[in-house]
Design an enzyme around this catalytic site. Sequence first.
Site, PDB file in Angstrom:
ATOM      1  N   ALA A 135      -0.039 -23.716  14.889  1.00 27.69           N
ATOM      2  CA  ALA A 135      -0.674 -22.984  13.659  1.00 27.69           C
ATOM      3  C   ALA A 135      -1.861 -23.625  13.191  1.00 27.69           C
ATOM      4  CB  ALA A 135       0.625 -23.291  12.645  1.00 27.69           C
ATOM      5  N   GLY A 179       3.469 -23.532  16.869  1.00 26.15           N
ATOM      6  CA  GLY A 179       3.895 -22.230  16.552  1.00 26.15           C
ATOM      7  C   GLY A 179       3.529 -21.271  17.556  1.00 26.15           C
ATOM      8  N   GLU A 182       6.564 -21.079  19.500  1.00 24.77           N
ATOM      9  CA  GLU A 182       7.473 -20.188  18.726  1.00 24.77           C
ATOM     10  C   GLU A 182       7.047 -18.777  18.876  1.00 24.77           C
ATOM     11  OE1 GLU A 182       9.036 -22.563  15.035  1.00 24.77           O
ATOM     12  OE2 GLU A 182       6.819 -22.386  15.114  1.00 24.77           O
ATOM     13  N   GLU A 202       6.102 -30.832  15.687  1.00 25.99           N
ATOM     14  CA  GLU A 202       6.031 -30.848  14.434  1.00 25.99           C
ATOM     15  C   GLU A 202       6.654 -32.185  13.551  1.00 25.99           C
ATOM     16  OE1 GLU A 202       6.480 -26.289  15.405  1.00 25.99           O
ATOM     17  OE2 GLU A 202       7.400 -28.201  15.889  1.00 25.99           O
TER      18      GLU A 202
END
Length: 328
Positions: A135, A179, A182, A202
Amino acid sequence: SRRCSPWPSVAFRRFPNKLRFVIMLPALFRPGHFAAFRSAACAAAPTATVPTLLGRGLSTPGRTFAAAASGDDLVLFDRPRPGVAVLTLNRPKALNALSDSLMAALVEKLREFDAQEDLRAAVVTGTGKAFAAGADIKEMNSRPGYADVRRCNMLAHWSGVSAIRKPVIAAVNGFALGGGCELAMSCDIILAAEDAKFGQPEIKLGTIPGVGGTQRLIRAVGKSKAMELILTGDMLSAAEAEKCGLVARVVPSGAVLDEAVNMAEKIAAFSSPVVQLAKECVNVAAESSLAEGLRFERHLFHATWALEDRKEGFEAFAQKRQAQFKHR
């Protein structure tokens, strides 16, 4: 080659050789390794060439883009084969860091794909050396407190990827971290290049996955492996990801997009409503008991008797010919 508008950001105009996007990579490398990576990244020119799509039916002239400022620039949309769409994440200088605007553009284009009757399978991939390295941490960190992230329901719109009815294949080249991992898991099938790396780092940033990392990973690789990856932040190689069931197949580096498009073309040749029913059944299986899943599958199996394509498929088999599906 064609050039788009220059970098719109004042920061980029003042510091043309500085990489202004803060993504996950600083937490993933040993200090020496990241210093070498950062030096190489900062030396890059402020424009990036979108690689020519190679392989049968995919060759198109290379194009040069400046920094993506609009949805059309952030996610490129192509139709390389009949029935197939390719959506390419296009922030190569940021290793395709997933900003809110990029994800909004991706979800919008996937919905457009889902609504077009002549498109029946899609591929999502990344420009350059990464699928998506994470992200956009700078953007996320701009929200100062819990009330702010709750108010905007941060990252909720990412779930639009998994809501697409037609099959979506992730063609993972390079890094798929945080991300990015994901996003790949939100797709229906993951194909990985040999140099692909997967992970949920993370924990190294003092937070946890927020777009399904703790939920989808356990379903893909089991509790123990998911715990290891999420609690240590370690990365998986493509071979390890295939071994533990995270990816469907590993292909030679540079060939993953071709393989994904070939697979999408094969899927697109079948009855689109039947493909969508099959996808729905498999997804329900991950969220229901065996008895409920069997009941749901049988109902949709019976429903195929309402389709012209089911009748055509049976007749073609009996007549020993290729079925000509009309997608209805």
